[in-house]
Motif scaffolding. Sequence first.
Motif, PDB file in Angstrom:
ATOM      1  N   GLY A 311       0.925  -1.329   0.024  1.00 43.74           N
ATOM      2  CA  GLY A 311       0.190   0.020  -0.068  1.00 43.74           C
ATOM      3  C   GLY A 311       0.950   1.157   0.048  1.00 43.74           C
ATOM      4  N   THR A 312       0.242   2.222   0.367  1.00 43.90           N
ATOM      5  CA  THR A 312       1.074   3.652   0.514  1.00 43.90           C
ATOM      6  C   THR A 312       1.557   3.732   1.768  1.00 43.90           C
ATOM      7  OG1 THR A 312      -0.641   4.654  -0.864  1.00 43.90           O
ATOM      8  CG2 THR A 312       0.675   6.044   0.431  1.00 43.90           C
ATOM      9  N   LEU A 313       2.742   3.983   1.882  1.00 43.41           N
ATOM     10  CA  LEU A 313       3.692   4.197   2.986  1.00 43.41           C
ATOM     11  C   LEU A 313       2.842   5.765   3.387  1.00 43.41           C
ATOM     12  CD1 LEU A 313       7.280   3.077   2.095  1.00 43.41           C
ATOM     13  CD2 LEU A 313       5.400   1.915   3.382  1.00 43.41           C
ATOM     14  N   LEU A 314       2.995   6.012   4.620  1.00 43.71           N
ATOM     15  CA  LEU A 314       2.113   7.104   5.169  1.00 43.71           C
ATOM     16  C   LEU A 314       3.203   7.850   6.304  1.00 43.71           C
ATOM     17  CD1 LEU A 314      -1.416   6.213   6.077  1.00 43.71           C
ATOM     18  CD2 LEU A 314      -0.558   7.456   4.035  1.00 43.71           C
ATOM     19  N   SER A 315       3.730   6.965   7.084  1.00 47.18           N
ATOM     20  CA  SER A 315       4.750   7.718   8.159  1.00 47.18           C
ATOM     21  C   SER A 315       5.586   6.585   8.848  1.00 47.18           C
ATOM     22  CB  SER A 315       3.799   8.339   9.110  1.00 47.18           C
ATOM     23  OG  SER A 315       4.395   8.912  10.068  1.00 47.18           O
ATOM     24  N   GLY A 316       6.547   6.796   9.400  1.00 49.07           N
ATOM     25  CA  GLY A 316       7.296   6.140  10.140  1.00 49.07           C
ATOM     26  C   GLY A 316       8.287   6.376  11.030  1.00 49.07           C
ATOM     27  N   ALA A 317       8.414   5.826  12.293  1.00 50.67           N
ATOM     28  CA  ALA A 317       9.099   6.302  13.432  1.00 50.67           C
ATOM     29  C   ALA A 317       9.761   5.141  14.211  1.00 50.67           C
ATOM     30  CB  ALA A 317       7.997   7.164  14.364  1.00 50.67           C
ATOM     31  N   TRP A 318      10.856   5.650  15.028  1.00 44.17           N
ATOM     32  CA  TRP A 318      11.311   4.522  15.997  1.00 44.17           C
ATOM     33  C   TRP A 318      10.517   4.595  17.244  1.00 44.17           C
ATOM     34  CZ3 TRP A 318      16.105   1.609  15.511  1.00 44.17           C
ATOM     35  CH2 TRP A 318      16.694   1.795  14.222  1.00 44.17           C
ATOM     36  N   VAL A 319      10.361   3.319  17.673  1.00 44.80           N
ATOM     37  CA  VAL A 319       9.606   3.245  18.775  1.00 44.80           C
ATOM     38  C   VAL A 319      10.588   3.151  20.084  1.00 44.80           C
ATOM     39  CG1 VAL A 319       8.100   1.707  20.229  1.00 44.80           C
ATOM     40  CG2 VAL A 319       7.677   1.841  17.767  1.00 44.80           C
ATOM     41  N   ASP A 320      11.742   2.370  19.886  1.00 44.43           N
ATOM     42  CA  ASP A 320      12.845   2.339  21.020  1.00 44.43           C
ATOM     43  C   ASP A 320      14.182   2.147  20.455  1.00 44.43           C
ATOM     44  OD1 ASP A 320      12.527  -0.488  20.538  1.00 44.43           O
ATOM     45  OD2 ASP A 320      11.367  -0.511  22.131  1.00 44.43           O
ATOM     46  N   GLY A 321      15.037   1.421  20.904  1.00 50.00           N
ATOM     47  CA  GLY A 321      16.398   1.181  20.227  1.00 50.00           C
ATOM     48  C   GLY A 321      16.611   0.147  19.329  1.00 50.00           C
ATOM     49  N   THR A 322      15.573  -0.676  19.291  1.00 55.74           N
ATOM     50  CA  THR A 322      15.486  -1.690  18.442  1.00 55.74           C
ATOM     51  C   THR A 322      14.043  -1.942  17.582  1.00 55.74           C
ATOM     52  OG1 THR A 322      14.516  -3.616  20.106  1.00 55.74           O
ATOM     53  CG2 THR A 322      16.762  -3.168  19.906  1.00 55.74           C
ATOM     54  N   ARG A 323      13.155  -1.168  17.864  1.00 54.87           N
ATOM     55  CA  ARG A 323      11.780  -1.536  17.135  1.00 54.87           C
ATOM     56  C   ARG A 323      11.341  -0.072  16.466  1.00 54.87           C
ATOM     57  NH1 ARG A 323       7.182  -2.623  20.783  1.00 54.87           N
ATOM     58  NH2 ARG A 323       8.205  -1.216  22.342  1.00 54.87           N
ATOM     59  N   VAL A 324      10.820  -0.215  15.196  1.00 54.57           N
ATOM     60  CA  VAL A 324      10.430   0.677  14.300  1.00 54.57           C
ATOM     61  C   VAL A 324       8.827   0.311  14.134  1.00 54.57           C
ATOM     62  CG1 VAL A 324      12.732   1.340  13.211  1.00 54.57           C
ATOM     63  CG2 VAL A 324      10.965  -0.476  12.318  1.00 54.57           C
ATOM     64  N   ALA A 325       8.160   1.401  13.701  1.00 58.92           N
ATOM     65  CA  ALA A 325       6.763   1.316  13.425  1.00 58.92           C
ATOM     66  C   ALA A 325       6.381   2.188  11.851  1.00 58.92           C
ATOM     67  CB  ALA A 325       5.869   2.257  14.389  1.00 58.92           C
ATOM     68  N   VAL A 326       5.545   1.448  11.112  1.00 60.22           N
ATOM     69  CA  VAL A 326       5.186   1.856  10.016  1.00 60.22           C
ATOM     70  C   VAL A 326       3.840   1.758   9.628  1.00 60.22           C
ATOM     71  CG1 VAL A 326       5.903   1.769   7.382  1.00 60.22           C
ATOM     72  CG2 VAL A 326       7.631   1.301   9.016  1.00 60.22           C
ATOM     73  N   LEU A 327       3.392   3.245   9.293  1.00 62.86           N
ATOM     74  CA  LEU A 327       1.834   3.408   8.899  1.00 62.86           C
ATOM     75  C   LEU A 327       1.994   3.323   7.670  1.00 62.86           C
ATOM     76  CD1 LEU A 327      -0.872   3.630  10.302  1.00 62.86           C
ATOM     77  CD2 LEU A 327      -0.240   6.225  10.065  1.00 62.86           C
ATOM     78  N   SER A 328       0.794   2.427   6.908  1.00 63.88           N
ATOM     79  CA  SER A 328       0.719   2.284   5.717  1.00 63.88           C
ATOM     80  C   SER A 328      -0.818   2.204   5.380  1.00 63.88           C
ATOM     81  CB  SER A 328       1.209   1.316   4.892  1.00 63.88           C
ATOM     82  OG  SER A 328       0.741  -0.063   5.479  1.00 63.88           O
ATOM     83  N   ALA A 329      -1.467   2.411   4.214  1.00 64.47           N
ATOM     84  CA  ALA A 329      -2.832   2.490   3.930  1.00 64.47           C
ATOM     85  C   ALA A 329      -3.044   1.698   2.637  1.00 64.47           C
ATOM     86  CB  ALA A 329      -3.445   3.746   3.913  1.00 64.47           C
ATOM     87  N   THR A 330      -3.814   0.797   2.554  1.00 67.32           N
ATOM     88  CA  THR A 330      -4.564   0.364   1.093  1.00 67.32           C
ATOM     89  C   THR A 330      -5.934   0.845   1.271  1.00 67.32           C
ATOM     90  OG1 THR A 330      -4.943  -1.782   2.713  1.00 67.32           O
ATOM     91  CG2 THR A 330      -3.078  -1.694   0.970  1.00 67.32           C
ATOM     92  N   ASN A 331      -7.012  -0.129   1.515  1.00 69.48           N
ATOM     93  CA  ASN A 331      -8.473   0.419   1.614  1.00 69.48           C
ATOM     94  C   ASN A 331      -8.495   0.947   3.000  1.00 69.48           C
ATOM     95  OD1 ASN A 331      -8.998  -0.224  -0.906  1.00 69.48           O
ATOM     96  ND2 ASN A 331      -9.370  -2.328  -0.508  1.00 69.48           N
ATOM     97  N   ILE A 332      -7.471   0.281   4.036  1.00 67.76           N
ATOM     98  CA  ILE A 332      -7.746   0.558   5.508  1.00 67.76           C
ATOM     99  C   ILE A 332      -6.227   0.706   5.736  1.00 67.76           C
ATOM    100  CG2 ILE A 332      -9.855  -0.727   5.925  1.00 67.76           C
ATOM    101  CD1 ILE A 332      -8.052  -2.978   7.149  1.00 67.76           C
TER     102      ILE A 332
END
Length: 373
Positions: A311-332
């Motif tokens: 889908g479409t990459l909307l946003s991304g961020a580091w959560v802590d020293g080893t984890r990342v979060a990526v927000l994306s969208a298709t229909n949802i």
Amino acid sequence: IDATTFPRVFSPSTLYFYSPNFENLVPDVRWFPARSATTTRVVAALMRGPSTWLSESGVAVNSIPIGATLVAEAVPVEAGAALINLDARSFKAGDITTNRMLRQIAASLSGLADISMVEVLFSGVLQGKAPVPAAQSLDGGAGSDEALVIRDGVVGFLLAGQVSPLPGLSASVTSLNPSSVVLTRDHALAVVNTSQGVFSVRSDSKVATIDKRSGLIPAAVDGSSFIWTVPENSPRVMLVTGLSGTARSVRVPWTEAKHISFLSFSADGSRLMAGLVTANGNKICIAGVSRGDDLWPKEVGPCTEVIAPGGTLLSGAWVDGTRVAVLSATNISNLRISTVGGKSVDVTPPVGAVAVTGSGALLAPRILTRNGD
């Protein structure tokens, strides 16, 4: 081996190495056979050094001297103490190096429930000991503990439902009609994206132009307060601007990228995450940032990847020293939380999610919706 069987056969451990100035610990997730001599395997892996993508970019170094060997192949554990007995004939180390080794090894064994102390010996002679820290104390949450918001013409942190204005910054930031705002670690400078480009605002309300190119993605600020800007459709043309206003180009490894959607830095500034679109689909690049003695970024090292969502990459961020979060969208919308070097988990974000940030000590992603919630 399939994805279901793998975590039954192997278990993760977070090893720690040092930043080049030996001030910060840089995490490096590894997988070891489950139900094996994990203490010995962790120490042996530490002695071999950091993963290639960290070492090649120069962001992680080892305190354990090159050539150092264990007296025996196994690391014994006695009454909760891991005994690291190094052959004194294989290396030389003074008190500073020994203390660094103690800190590094103790941190790397923090994920093992049966280890509470580390003792370092040189050919059987005790050199020092250190308690093993709680694993949670090493997580290094990214982002601010409180949400940075723009509400009713005020920029500030949300505290108990009220916006606390940023002293010297709020009025000047809002006058620019910002589309996004990010702060330096000391909150003395705001970096503001607008339809006219990227600007900085100091705590004395002084406004300066950073980058007036069109189509810029939200700017990112690293742990040394350098400002990173890049156009969405020119992902290889990265500019880094210092607090003095001097701008330099920085070489990046994503030569195949057609677009870049977001850029985010780990809390210590040693690693970045870039959300990229290539001819073969989405790509999430995690890479180290090499720096000179003046801390100016020189180049972005080779990518290691976490599994990119569709889908479409909307946003991304580091959560802590080893984890990342990526927000994306298709229909949802979809939120994928990935451990660098580990597994990924998909969760359903709130309806209308458009952006994600870290939440500091909360060690969880913070979501912004199109309604401003």
